[in-house]
Design a protein around this motif. Structure first.
Motif, PDB file in Angstrom:
ATOM      1  N   ILE A 134     -87.593 -36.262  11.701  1.00 14.58           N
ATOM      2  CA  ILE A 134     -86.787 -35.804  12.837  1.00 14.58           C
ATOM      3  C   ILE A 134     -87.558 -34.739  13.614  1.00 14.58           C
ATOM      4  N   GLY A 135     -88.169 -33.824  12.892  1.00 12.70           N
ATOM      5  CA  GLY A 135     -88.983 -32.801  13.543  1.00 12.70           C
ATOM      6  C   GLY A 135     -90.090 -33.417  14.385  1.00 12.70           C
ATOM      7  N   ASP A 136     -90.702 -34.476  13.879  1.00  9.71           N
ATOM      8  CA  ASP A 136     -91.754 -35.169  14.633  1.00  9.71           C
ATOM      9  C   ASP A 136     -91.180 -35.884  15.857  1.00  9.71           C
ATOM     10  N   PHE A 137     -90.082 -36.619  15.666  1.00  9.87           N
ATOM     11  CA  PHE A 137     -89.464 -37.351  16.777  1.00  9.87           C
ATOM     12  C   PHE A 137     -89.056 -36.415  17.905  1.00  9.87           C
ATOM     13  N   TRP A 138     -88.522 -35.259  17.541  1.00  5.42           N
ATOM     14  CA  TRP A 138     -88.012 -34.323  18.548  1.00  5.42           C
ATOM     15  C   TRP A 138     -89.039 -33.271  18.948  1.00  5.42           C
ATOM     16  N   ASP A 139     -90.274 -33.400  18.465  1.00  9.95           N
ATOM     17  CA  ASP A 139     -91.345 -32.444  18.773  1.00  9.95           C
ATOM     18  C   ASP A 139     -90.962 -31.005  18.427  1.00  9.95           C
ATOM     19  N   ARG A 173     -89.266 -23.747  14.857  1.00 12.43           N
ATOM     20  CA  ARG A 173     -87.969 -24.216  15.370  1.00 12.43           C
ATOM     21  C   ARG A 173     -87.194 -24.963  14.285  1.00 12.43           C
ATOM     22  N   LEU A 174     -87.874 -25.860  13.573  1.00 11.32           N
ATOM     23  CA  LEU A 174     -87.207 -26.594  12.494  1.00 11.32           C
ATOM     24  C   LEU A 174     -86.777 -25.638  11.382  1.00 11.32           C
ATOM     25  N   GLY A 175     -87.599 -24.645  11.102  1.00  8.51           N
ATOM     26  CA  GLY A 175     -87.253 -23.643  10.104  1.00  8.51           C
ATOM     27  C   GLY A 175     -86.028 -22.833  10.501  1.00  8.51           C
ATOM     28  N   ALA A 176     -85.920 -22.520  11.785  1.00  3.11           N
ATOM     29  CA  ALA A 176     -84.751 -21.778  12.263  1.00  3.11           C
ATOM     30  C   ALA A 176     -83.478 -22.602  12.077  1.00  3.11           C
ATOM     31  N   PRO A 182     -80.233 -24.847   2.927  1.00  3.01           N
ATOM     32  CA  PRO A 182     -81.118 -25.696   3.729  1.00  3.01           C
ATOM     33  C   PRO A 182     -80.839 -27.192   3.546  1.00  3.01           C
ATOM     34  N   PHE A 183     -80.477 -27.594   2.328  1.00  2.00           N
ATOM     35  CA  PHE A 183     -80.151 -29.002   2.064  1.00  2.00           C
ATOM     36  C   PHE A 183     -78.926 -29.409   2.884  1.00  2.00           C
ATOM     37  N   GLU A 184     -77.915 -28.548   2.858  1.00  2.80           N
ATOM     38  CA  GLU A 184     -76.685 -28.818   3.612  1.00  2.80           C
ATOM     39  C   GLU A 184     -76.958 -28.894   5.117  1.00  2.80           C
ATOM     40  N   LEU A 185     -77.733 -27.943   5.618  1.00  2.00           N
ATOM     41  CA  LEU A 185     -78.058 -27.933   7.045  1.00  2.00           C
ATOM     42  C   LEU A 185     -78.879 -29.165   7.419  1.00  2.00           C
ATOM     43  N   ALA A 186     -79.768 -29.576   6.525  1.00  3.36           N
ATOM     44  CA  ALA A 186     -80.569 -30.778   6.768  1.00  3.36           C
ATOM     45  C   ALA A 186     -79.674 -32.014   6.860  1.00  3.36           C
ATOM     46  N   GLN A 187     -78.640 -32.072   6.018  1.00  2.00           N
ATOM     47  CA  GLN A 187     -77.708 -33.201   6.094  1.00  2.00           C
ATOM     48  C   GLN A 187     -77.017 -33.240   7.457  1.00  2.00           C
ATOM     49  N   PHE A 211     -78.980 -36.401  14.324  1.00  3.36           N
ATOM     50  CA  PHE A 211     -80.029 -37.337  14.721  1.00  3.36           C
ATOM     51  C   PHE A 211     -79.489 -38.769  14.805  1.00  3.36           C
ATOM     52  N   ARG A 212     -78.781 -39.176  13.779  1.00  2.87           N
ATOM     53  CA  ARG A 212     -78.255 -40.549  13.747  1.00  2.87           C
ATOM     54  C   ARG A 212     -77.257 -40.787  14.876  1.00  2.87           C
ATOM     55  N   SER A 213     -76.403 -39.812  15.131  1.00  8.34           N
ATOM     56  CA  SER A 213     -75.422 -39.949  16.206  1.00  8.34           C
ATOM     57  C   SER A 213     -76.106 -40.018  17.558  1.00  8.34           C
ATOM     58  N   LEU A 214     -77.059 -39.129  17.779  1.00  7.40           N
ATOM     59  CA  LEU A 214     -77.777 -39.104  19.055  1.00  7.40           C
ATOM     60  C   LEU A 214     -78.600 -40.375  19.228  1.00  7.40           C
ATOM     61  N   ASP A 215     -79.222 -40.823  18.146  1.00  4.21           N
ATOM     62  CA  ASP A 215     -80.020 -42.044  18.175  1.00  4.21           C
ATOM     63  C   ASP A 215     -79.152 -43.251  18.526  1.00  4.21           C
ATOM     64  N   SER A 216     -77.980 -43.310  17.961  1.00  6.37           N
ATOM     65  CA  SER A 216     -77.046 -44.402  18.239  1.00  6.37           C
ATOM     66  C   SER A 216     -76.538 -44.334  19.674  1.00  6.37           C
ATOM     67  N   TRP A 217     -76.158 -43.154  20.104  1.00  2.66           N
ATOM     68  CA  TRP A 217     -75.608 -42.961  21.453  1.00  2.66           C
ATOM     69  C   TRP A 217     -76.639 -43.285  22.534  1.00  2.66           C
TER      70      TRP A 217
END
Length: 124
Positions: free
Chosen positions: A22-27, A32-35, A60-65, A71-77
């Motif tokens: 996701i970090g790669d897809f969204w540059d 930023r990903l750490g934040a 971090p695991f929860e936030l990653a979920q 990502f999945r919602s935005l990708d679908s939309w």
């Protein structure tokens, strides 16, 4: 009863790899990903290289979920258009009151943005 993600031994690897992609897809930079995940840029660098895995039960695991959910919602939309997703994330959104990407660094902003995209997808 344990949640599925915590009982699945592959969950840390799968989620860690997904977040790195996701970090790669969204540059997203490591900072930023750490934040978003509540991790240091150095830890995100290790996560992206496969030397670190998110641990079930940790914040971090929860936030990653939640990030994967967004990502999945935005990708679908947006029809799997990564450029459109990056554009949407970096453009000021009047409903959200800021650029969605700027909101993701807080738990409230991440959840609000996810809920917003889910609501857009649900429109008929």
């Amino acid at each position: 009863m344990q949640p599925q993600a915590q009982s699945d031994p592959d969950a840390p690897r799968v989620l860690s790899e997904a977040v790195g992609r996701i970090g790669d897809f969204w540059d997203l930079s490591n900072a930023r990903l750490g934040a978003i995940l509540g991790l240091s840029p150095a830890t995100v660098s290790r996560l992206r290289s496969g030397q670190y895995r998110l641990e079930p039960g940790g914040k971090p695991f929860e936030l990653a979920q939640h990030l994967v959910r967004l990502f999945r919602s935005l990708d679908s939309w947006l029809g799997q258009d990564d450029a459109a997703a990056r554009s949407w994330l970096t453009t000021r959104n009047l409903d959200l009151g800021d650029r969605p990407l700027a909101l993701l660094a807080t738990v409230r902003g991440l959840l609000r943005t996810s809920d917003y995209v889910d609501a857009l997808r649900a429109r008929v």
